[in-house]
Design a protein around this motif. Structure first.
Motif, PDB file in Angstrom:
ATOM      1  N   ASN A  22       0.826  -1.212   0.000  1.00  0.00           N
ATOM      2  CA  ASN A  22       0.000   0.000   0.000  1.00  0.00           C
ATOM      3  C   ASN A  22       0.860   1.261   0.000  1.00  0.00           C
ATOM      4  O   ASN A  22       0.501   2.273  -0.604  1.00  0.00           O
ATOM      5  CB  ASN A  22      -0.966  -0.005   1.182  1.00  0.00           C
ATOM      6  N   HIS A  61      -8.039  -4.516   3.892  1.00  0.00           N
ATOM      7  CA  HIS A  61      -7.236  -3.495   3.239  1.00  0.00           C
ATOM      8  C   HIS A  61      -6.176  -4.097   2.323  1.00  0.00           C
ATOM      9  O   HIS A  61      -5.228  -3.429   1.924  1.00  0.00           O
ATOM     10  CB  HIS A  61      -6.561  -2.596   4.280  1.00  0.00           C
ATOM     11  N   GLU A 143      -9.980   2.416   8.562  1.00  0.00           N
ATOM     12  CA  GLU A 143     -10.305   1.422   7.541  1.00  0.00           C
ATOM     13  C   GLU A 143     -11.425   1.939   6.644  1.00  0.00           C
ATOM     14  O   GLU A 143     -12.414   2.500   7.122  1.00  0.00           O
ATOM     15  CB  GLU A 143     -10.769   0.105   8.191  1.00  0.00           C
ATOM     16  N   LYS A 164     -12.967   0.173  -4.528  1.00  0.00           N
ATOM     17  CA  LYS A 164     -11.743  -0.505  -4.094  1.00  0.00           C
ATOM     18  C   LYS A 164     -10.819  -0.823  -5.274  1.00  0.00           C
ATOM     19  O   LYS A 164      -9.627  -1.044  -5.076  1.00  0.00           O
ATOM     20  CB  LYS A 164     -12.083  -1.788  -3.334  1.00  0.00           C
ATOM     21  N   LEU A 171      -7.034   2.154   1.079  1.00  0.00           N
ATOM     22  CA  LEU A 171      -7.911   1.222   1.793  1.00  0.00           C
ATOM     23  C   LEU A 171      -7.755   1.372   3.301  1.00  0.00           C
ATOM     24  O   LEU A 171      -8.640   1.012   4.063  1.00  0.00           O
ATOM     25  CB  LEU A 171      -7.594  -0.219   1.379  1.00  0.00           C
ATOM     26  N   ARG A 172      -6.624   1.924   3.712  1.00  0.00           N
ATOM     27  CA  ARG A 172      -6.356   2.187   5.137  1.00  0.00           C
ATOM     28  C   ARG A 172      -5.596   3.512   5.227  1.00  0.00           C
ATOM     29  O   ARG A 172      -4.749   3.796   4.393  1.00  0.00           O
ATOM     30  CB  ARG A 172      -5.522   1.054   5.729  1.00  0.00           C
TER      31      ARG A 172
END
Length: 678
Positions: A22, A61, A143, A164, A171-172
């Motif tokens: 991420n 996530h 979240e 998403k 996502l986080r």
């Protein structure tokens, strides 16, 4: 080690991998500063997938959730925590000034009633008004738990699975102290749309509908295929967080890994606001995404609270809408126009409509394949979407209603100018009559004389027509046989004009090789390619003798262009024309390689192949190109594996994307460029 500790090990490793992936995605898609190669990312991604398969667990996530899952049965209604307001609109400077007057009046009234705690003088934040689909994201304790469309402002449709798939949506996030609701816009970049349509069975008509259709599609895999992006600009609800002004809010968004568009302006006066509006209206077509206006907001958040809302709109913000670049009208007819290369291009006549400040009656259609792809084969008399960008001729995007059928658009079988049977060459129709088709010959002569070619002063297309009709000029070489006696008797030609034309023709005999090659009108080549040819071969003879294999080794020259160049110089008619020009004194010049010779061989750019894209703050592209060439660089027009460096300014598009994909060094600020140039 206990069983519980053993089972916890893969979970901890998965968390570690997700955090790393991420972070990489945030650097690549949001910050545009990748720190890892695609190979490194893919290796970690594959390891995460392997652990997920082994454990049967996919964390919320995890980036593997971005590829899209099962087809959904329907959209679930979602009630927003804070209302999503519409914006009042202004389409003239007068209406914008009227809004400003109302804001000032309300602030003054408040300050008179509250002299001990007055509001500051209104200042403004300006943001681009993106033309996509509004998104409202909900985060709980860091979240992402929901994503929804705007709907009626209070209740929208839940589209979490679709959102998403957007890689720039975190996502986080670092903020984990409560609930957060963030608003933004889902968009499809124009370069992404262009690449998508190259292979799509059904090409998409425009970026706005492509983004909206993808996000409201029940199959998230379809959303993922369209490679959407998103920009964020507002926080509607934040538990336990307060901001004093607009910049604090956008800084909070950036700190929490949201993608905030770089074009934001802060103005203290309406004169400054107007200046920015006029400026961005001119830059609008340079962005790699659609915008339809600018949003002007009061920057101070306490002032926003005091000003409040009407039944429909916030009083502290307004959208300044640009004139539409798309419209709906009726397709009336299609004619086929002939160019200097013999290619016939369909041009559509539509019912007159106002678009981007002009009245539009003609639109471009590339070829019969384009007509069929856009569902227009039976489109005469039907309603169609049209788009106009900048000052170019508008294009038809497709029918408004696919089911509606009109009369058929038929391709001609014979040349409309000379009656010769037409030939198909790939996707296009051509007239093969190079020696007797009037529009082709006039077009070729006019192009030869144009500014970027032989730069023959006082020459125009009307001159080319007159010389063709009255002095039997059939080829550019014939221009150099003209005499004063032949010219002075022509209508609109006196002795002075005739002598000026003959002087300009004489002067053109010594044009540089790259301009002469461009003047010849070699199919599929432009100024960039002819410069590459001139710089490499440094003689007309060398270019004419080049093989396709040799040519493909040069920057910006692929197989199709190489074959076009070889075929052109193998054509007996073209060779005869060139030989005649040379006999009549035309002698293309090759400038001394002074710049390269003087360049510092130890300099950063020496010997490197460089591509310029986007807009630099103070240097034009031509100026930057000359500086780079003076430093010994080769400046080319397209990104390939042979490219060493890409200079990316503001609104850089598909070239920057390709450079990132190929791992090419990118210089994205002018200060660094100037330092490397010395």
């Amino acid at each position: 080690m206990t069983v519980e500790e053993t089972s916890r090990e893969p979970l901890a490793r998965m968390e570690q991998l997700i955090e790393e992936l991420n972070r990489m995605a945030h650097e690549y898609y949001t910050l545009d500063t990748p720190s890892a190669s695609d190979v490194e990312y893919d290796a970690l991604y594959d390891l995460l997938m392997k652990l997920e398969q082994e454990t049967g667990l996919v964390l919320p996530h995890s980036p593997t959730r971005r590829v899209g899952g099962e087809i959904l049965k329907g959209f679930t209604p979602h009630r927003h925590l804070a209302k999503l307001w519409s914006l009042d609109k202004a389409q003239t400077e007068a209406s914008l000034l009227a809004w400003h007057t109302r804001v000032k009046k309300l602030v003054d009234q408040y300050n008179q009633a509250n002299p001990d705690n007055p509001l500051p003088e209104p200042s403004f934040a300006l943001e681009l008004k993106f033309d996509g689909l509004t998104l409202n994201l909900t985060y709980q304790n860091g979240e992402l738990v929901q994503a929804a469309t705007r709907g009626n402002g209070q209740v929208g449709e839940g589209i979490l699975a679709q959102v998403k798939t957007i890689r720039s949506v975190p996502l986080r996030i670092p903020f984990k102290e409560g609930t957060l609701e963030v608003q933004g816009e889902g968009v499809m970049f124009l370069s992404v749309l262009e690449n998508y349509n190259k292979t799509a069975a059904e090409p998409l008509k425009n970026a706005r509908n492509a983004a909206a259709g993808a996000l409201r599609n029940l199959n998230p895999k379809t959303t993922a295929e369209r490679r959407l992006d998103a920009f964020f600009y507002n926080i509607g609800y934040a538990e336990g967080v307060r901001f004093s002004n607009h910049k604090e809010m956008t800084d909070f968004l950036k700190d929490n890994h949201f993608k905030v568009n770089g074009w934001t302006r802060y103005c203290n006066t309406m004169d400054q606001v107007m200046e920015e509006l006029r400026k961005v209206a001119g830059e609008r077509s340079s962005f790699d995404f659609l915008i339809d206006g600018i949003v002007i907001k009061v920057a101070d958040l306490r002032t926003r609270e005091v000003l409040g809302y009407t039944d429909k709109f916030p009083r502290w913000a307004i959208a300044y809408k640009f004139e539409a670049e798309e419209a709906v009208t009726t397709l009336l007819s299609v004619t086929w126009e002939l160019g200097r290369t013999g290619k016939l291009t369909p041009v559509a006549k539509v019912e007159a409509v106002e678009l981007a400040g002009v009245t539009v009656q003609n639109c471009t259609l590339n070829n019969l394949g384009d007509i069929e792809r856009k569902g227009l084969k039976r489109g005469l008399g039907t309603l169609v979407y049209i788009r106009r960008s900048n000052d170019v001729i508008p294009e038809i995007l497709g029918k408004v209603t696919e089911e509606e059928e009109g009369e058929e658009i038929a391709a001609p079988e014979a040349c409309p100018a000379c009656g010769t049977a037409l030939e198909w060459r790939g996707a296009h129709l051509f007239c093969p009559n190079k020696t007797g088709c009037r529009p082709q010959l006039i077009g070729r002569i006019a192009h030869f004389a144009s500014r970027d070619a032989m730069d023959i002063e006082t020459f125009s297309e009307k001159t080319a027509e007159q010389l063709y009709d009255e002095r039997n000029v059939r080829d550019p070489a014939d221009l150099y046989e003209l005499t004063l006696e032949q010219l002075v008797t022509l209508e609109r030609f006196g002795e002075k004009k005739a002598r000026n034309l003959l002087d300009a023709l004489e002067k053109s005999k010594g044009r540089e090789l790259e301009s002469f090659l461009f003047a010849l009108g070699i199919p599929n080549t432009g100024k960039t390619t002819t410069k590459v040819l001139a710089d490499h071969y440094r003689s007309l003879e060398g270019v004419m003798a080049a093989t396709a294999e040799e040519l493909q080794g040069l920057p910006d020259i692929g197989g199709i262009v190489a074959e076009s160049i070889v075929s052109f110089f193998n054509d007996p008619l073209m060779r005869a024309s060139i030989e005649k020009m040379l006999r009549l004194g035309v002698s293309p010049q090759v400038p001394e390689q002074a710049a390269e010779a003087a360049a510092d061989k130890d300099g950063f750019f020496y010997g490197k192949t460089v591509v310029l894209t986007g807009t630099l703050p103070t240097l034009s592209r031509d100026e930057a190109g000359k500086l780079l060439e003076a430093a010994g660089a080769k400046v080319t027009g397209s990104v390939s594996k042979k490219t060493d460096v890409v200079i990316a300014g503001e609104a850089a598009g598909s070239k920057l994307t390709k450079a990132q994909e190929l791992g090419i060094r990118i210089i994205d600020n002018e200060e660094e460029l100037r330092q490397l140039l010395g």
